[in-house]
Scaffold this motif. Structure first.
Motif, PDB file in Angstrom:
ATOM      1  N   ARG A  34      72.032  18.884  49.539  1.00 43.93           N
ATOM      2  CA  ARG A  34      71.641  17.620  48.900  1.00 43.93           C
ATOM      3  C   ARG A  34      70.936  16.698  49.892  1.00 43.93           C
ATOM      4  O   ARG A  34      69.957  16.021  49.536  1.00 43.93           O
ATOM      5  CB  ARG A  34      72.873  16.923  48.328  1.00 43.93           C
ATOM      6  CG  ARG A  34      73.446  17.550  47.061  1.00 43.93           C
ATOM      7  CD  ARG A  34      74.716  16.817  46.642  1.00 43.93           C
ATOM      8  NE  ARG A  34      75.332  17.364  45.443  1.00 43.93           N
ATOM      9  CZ  ARG A  34      75.061  16.978  44.208  1.00 43.93           C
ATOM     10  NH1 ARG A  34      74.172  16.014  44.000  1.00 43.93           N
ATOM     11  NH2 ARG A  34      75.677  17.518  43.174  1.00 43.93           N
ATOM     12  N   ARG A  37      67.442  17.831  50.312  1.00 44.15           N
ATOM     13  CA  ARG A  37      66.637  17.460  49.144  1.00 44.15           C
ATOM     14  C   ARG A  37      66.309  15.973  49.180  1.00 44.15           C
ATOM     15  O   ARG A  37      65.178  15.569  48.869  1.00 44.15           O
ATOM     16  CB  ARG A  37      67.389  17.804  47.853  1.00 44.15           C
ATOM     17  CG  ARG A  37      67.584  19.289  47.609  1.00 44.15           C
ATOM     18  CD  ARG A  37      68.182  19.553  46.235  1.00 44.15           C
ATOM     19  NE  ARG A  37      68.637  20.935  46.101  1.00 44.15           N
ATOM     20  CZ  ARG A  37      69.899  21.329  46.075  1.00 44.15           C
ATOM     21  NH1 ARG A  37      70.864  20.419  46.165  1.00 44.15           N
ATOM     22  NH2 ARG A  37      70.224  22.592  45.960  1.00 44.15           N
ATOM     23  N   SER A  38      67.295  15.161  49.569  1.00 44.06           N
ATOM     24  CA  SER A  38      67.054  13.716  49.594  1.00 44.06           C
ATOM     25  C   SER A  38      66.073  13.334  50.694  1.00 44.06           C
ATOM     26  O   SER A  38      65.428  12.282  50.626  1.00 44.06           O
ATOM     27  CB  SER A  38      68.371  12.951  49.755  1.00 44.06           C
ATOM     28  OG  SER A  38      68.873  13.045  51.064  1.00 44.06           O
ATOM     29  N   VAL A 466      72.510   5.236  47.612  1.00 45.82           N
ATOM     30  CA  VAL A 466      71.526   6.222  48.087  1.00 45.82           C
ATOM     31  C   VAL A 466      72.102   7.035  49.249  1.00 45.82           C
ATOM     32  O   VAL A 466      71.964   8.266  49.292  1.00 45.82           O
ATOM     33  CB  VAL A 466      70.217   5.518  48.501  1.00 45.82           C
ATOM     34  CG1 VAL A 466      69.230   6.533  49.076  1.00 45.82           C
ATOM     35  CG2 VAL A 466      69.596   4.792  47.311  1.00 45.82           C
ATOM     36  N   TRP A 469      74.800   9.610  48.069  1.00 45.28           N
ATOM     37  CA  TRP A 469      74.482  10.646  47.080  1.00 45.28           C
ATOM     38  C   TRP A 469      74.757  12.075  47.550  1.00 45.28           C
ATOM     39  O   TRP A 469      75.350  12.869  46.792  1.00 45.28           O
ATOM     40  CB  TRP A 469      73.033  10.524  46.603  1.00 45.28           C
ATOM     41  CG  TRP A 469      72.707  11.518  45.528  1.00 45.28           C
ATOM     42  CD1 TRP A 469      73.045  11.470  44.215  1.00 45.28           C
ATOM     43  CD2 TRP A 469      71.996  12.755  45.711  1.00 45.28           C
ATOM     44  NE1 TRP A 469      72.595  12.590  43.557  1.00 45.28           N
ATOM     45  CE2 TRP A 469      71.945  13.392  44.444  1.00 45.28           C
ATOM     46  CE3 TRP A 469      71.397  13.374  46.806  1.00 45.28           C
ATOM     47  CZ2 TRP A 469      71.324  14.617  44.261  1.00 45.28           C
ATOM     48  CZ3 TRP A 469      70.784  14.598  46.623  1.00 45.28           C
ATOM     49  CH2 TRP A 469      70.744  15.211  45.359  1.00 45.28           C
ATOM     50  N   PRO A 470      74.419  12.468  48.784  1.00 48.98           N
ATOM     51  CA  PRO A 470      74.750  13.845  49.177  1.00 48.98           C
ATOM     52  C   PRO A 470      76.246  14.121  49.199  1.00 48.98           C
ATOM     53  O   PRO A 470      76.681  15.241  48.947  1.00 48.98           O
ATOM     54  CB  PRO A 470      74.155  13.958  50.590  1.00 48.98           C
ATOM     55  CG  PRO A 470      73.120  12.889  50.667  1.00 48.98           C
ATOM     56  CD  PRO A 470      73.651  11.770  49.823  1.00 48.98           C
ATOM     57  N   ASP A 490      68.705   9.794  44.634  1.00 49.33           N
ATOM     58  CA  ASP A 490      68.610  11.064  45.342  1.00 49.33           C
ATOM     59  C   ASP A 490      67.444  11.165  46.316  1.00 49.33           C
ATOM     60  O   ASP A 490      67.081  12.262  46.742  1.00 49.33           O
ATOM     61  CB  ASP A 490      68.529  12.212  44.335  1.00 49.33           C
ATOM     62  CG  ASP A 490      67.338  12.094  43.393  1.00 49.33           C
ATOM     63  OD1 ASP A 490      66.622  11.070  43.449  1.00 49.33           O
ATOM     64  OD2 ASP A 490      67.127  13.027  42.595  1.00 49.33           O
ATOM     65  N   LYS A 491      66.839  10.025  46.682  1.00 47.42           N
ATOM     66  CA  LYS A 491      65.754  10.021  47.665  1.00 47.42           C
ATOM     67  C   LYS A 491      66.164   9.114  48.814  1.00 47.42           C
ATOM     68  O   LYS A 491      66.264   7.897  48.655  1.00 47.42           O
ATOM     69  CB  LYS A 491      64.452   9.529  47.039  1.00 47.42           C
ATOM     70  CG  LYS A 491      63.961  10.394  45.868  1.00 47.42           C
ATOM     71  CD  LYS A 491      63.487  11.748  46.367  1.00 47.42           C
ATOM     72  CE  LYS A 491      62.909  12.580  45.218  1.00 47.42           C
ATOM     73  NZ  LYS A 491      63.937  13.050  44.280  1.00 47.42           N
ATOM     74  N   LEU A 492      66.399   9.696  49.982  1.00 40.88           N
ATOM     75  CA  LEU A 492      66.954   8.932  51.090  1.00 40.88           C
ATOM     76  C   LEU A 492      66.052   7.776  51.512  1.00 40.88           C
ATOM     77  O   LEU A 492      66.540   6.729  51.953  1.00 40.88           O
ATOM     78  CB  LEU A 492      67.227   9.860  52.272  1.00 40.88           C
ATOM     79  CG  LEU A 492      68.245   9.376  53.303  1.00 40.88           C
ATOM     80  CD1 LEU A 492      69.586   9.063  52.658  1.00 40.88           C
ATOM     81  CD2 LEU A 492      68.415  10.401  54.409  1.00 40.88           C
TER      82      LEU A 492
END
Length: 518
Positions: A34, A37-38, A466, A469-470, A490-492
């Protein structure tokens, strides 16, 4: 076609129900996946089940079931738990699948043709429990074998052997030249110490079908099946092959019949494994890959074991942690939080129910949950849920926490990253206590100051979602929902300060982690 970030867990040996150790490995791998991905990377996360071998056959017979039916039934328990834990794997391999068997046999044929195997008769000791041959080097000082091997019998048997020792110096040189290949360092040092002090025994890669028929037949001798570890390790490349990975298909020399689309995956970026199977992954597997003409994975990341209350987790003694029961009572994110916060990747950990409850109350309910709830409740009460003009009072600190957390995630330092996130939780709670917005609200002359405080608190909650999220994906999404944000956290990069817009109306605050005082 760009290569994806390819991360794997060990595949779980299917001779019992999933337990805490299985769940922990999948969670830390999920957080890494995750996080990547972020950070904007395309990720492929593989997990699955190791279904062949003597112990599986024996477990099936003990329950009066056909081995395949036994595996099919038990596989559902693993799939259900991973779903319950929020594991975001992209593929799930079972070693009884045709796509895996085909590739194992193709590799066996290739290595056999290249004279990597030979036949010999072995007379010595055998551990059925560990499905491995033993030598006098494996004896304890008193001449016995470690109880972990179970019953050890004397055995005389003809089998096929893989020329491991021919590759020993090459592997030593590789480990010396690539210090990050096995991490943490103590495990790399352990592998090197073993290789430099002992001569490798060649690896027996077969079992007579007359003794064990639950396995993949050798393509060049149907009177034998493949040793379970030679079968299991290959899953890391059989699945990429089934997805048309060009590097693996080129090494194999043909296209698998199970191909469905083309992905570039190999070499793996990280194999996440437990310390008990380090020798298989850091010695056997690199040599197997080298013999195949394939590059090695970039890293083997080794985690420790869990105990409960200072003793070995054991089904027979009843000293267990049932992840399903914990999740049912406390929620999946509380379970994820505890195992990630309590145990760093590398050392062993100790689960205590009291420790779990203490972390839940102090860090989740009174820490994060209290911060988010009182921040948003005050915004609802004092400003009708409308976000005030932007204020940057906490911006510098929040951005530093963001940068430090990002760096730690890139290095797979999950426990330290979680601690860094909680530093922001603590700072924001201190900010509430210091600014006392509930007092400011009583003084109309402090309206502008109250706006500043409410913005900083709401924005800190958004940033935290944020960053979280992971680790705690459900909680992160609930915070966003309560903030009235219809995007995913989900976007760091979105953790940069100032994303909450003035005039935006938040949603309805609800407790994230209800206190459990009894």
């Amino acid at each position: 076609m760009s290569k994806r970030f390819y991360i794997t867990t060990a595949i779980d040996y299917l001779n019992g129900q999933p337990h805490l150790g299985h769940a922990y490995e999948k969670i830390i791998t999920d957080v890494i996946a995750r996080a990547r991905r972020s950070l904007g990377q395309e990720v492929f996360y593989l997990t699955g089940l190791d279904e062949h071998g003597q112990k599986v056959q024996q477990a099936a017979v003990a329950e009066g079931k056909d081995p395949q039916a036994y595996c099919d039934e038990l596989a559902q328990s693993y799939r259900a738990l991973w779903q319950g834990l929020g594991i975001t794997h992209d593929d799930f391999v079972r070693t009884t699948e045709a796509r895996h068997k085909e590739f194992v046999q193709a590799i066996l044929s290739k290595l056999h043709a290249e004279d990597q195997f030979y036949q010999k008769t072995y007379k010595g000791f055998y551990s059925a429990k560990e499905e491995t041959f033993l030598t006098d080097k494996d004896r304890l000082p008193d001449g016995t074998f470690d109880p972990a091997y179970g019953e050890v019998i004397e055995l005389e048997e003809t089998n096929y052997w893989f020329k491991l020792r021919d590759h020993q110096q090459w592997l030593i040189d590789y480990l010396d030249a690539n210090p990050s290949f096995v991490q943490p360092d103590q495990h790399r040092n352990g592998v090197l110490g073993f290789l430099k002090s002992q001569t490798l025994e060649d690896l027996c890669i077969s079992r007579p079908a007359a003794r064990l028929n639950w396995g993949i037949p050798l393509p060049f001798d149907a009177s034998y099946v493949t040793y379970v570890w030679f079968d299991a390790l290959v899953n890391y490349i059989s699945v990429p092959a089934a997805h048309g990975d060009p590097a693996i298909c080129a090494a194999l020399g043909n296209q698998p019949s199970t191909i469905n689309h083309q992905l570039s995956l190999w070499p793996a970026d990280i194999h996440v494994i437990g310390k008990d199977i380090l020798k298989f992954h850091a010695v056997f597997w690199p040599i197997m890959l080298s013999a195949m003409g394939l590059p090695l994975p970039k890293q083997i990341l080794v985690h420790g074991w869990w105990q409960k209350d200072g003793a070995k987790i054991s089904k027979s003694t009843g000293n267990i942690v049932d992840p399903v029961a914990v999740i049912a009572e406390w929620g999946v994110d509380a379970f994820r939080f505890y195992v990630l916060r309590e145990l760093d990747i590398g050392p062993d950990g100790n689960w205590t129910d009291a420790g779990f409850k203490a972390r839940y109350q102090a860090e989740l309910a009174n820490g994060l949950g209290n911060l988010v709830n009182r921040s948003l409740v005050m915004l609802k009460r004092y400003r009708n849920g409308v976000v005030p003009p932007r204020s940057d009072e906490l911006a510098a600190e929040a951005n530093k926490f963001f940068a430090d957390t990002s760096a730690l995630l890139e290095q797979n330092h999950l426990q330290a990253a979680l601690q860094m996130i909680w530093s922001l939780v603590t700072r924001a709670n201190q900010y509430v206590d210091h600014t006392a917005p509930f007092k400011l609200a009583k003084d109309p002359a402090q309206a502008e100051r109250l706006d500043e405080v409410l913005y900083n608190l709401a924005e800190a909650c958004r940033v935290l979602a944020v960053l979280l999220w992971p680790f705690l994906p459900g909680t992160a999404c609930r915070i966003f929902a309560q903030l009235g944000l219809n995007t995913a956290p989900d976007k760091l990069a979105a953790a940069s300060w100032g994303g909450l817009q003035s005039g935006h109306t938040i949603g309805q605050p609800e407790p994230l982690f209800p206190r459990k005082d009894n």
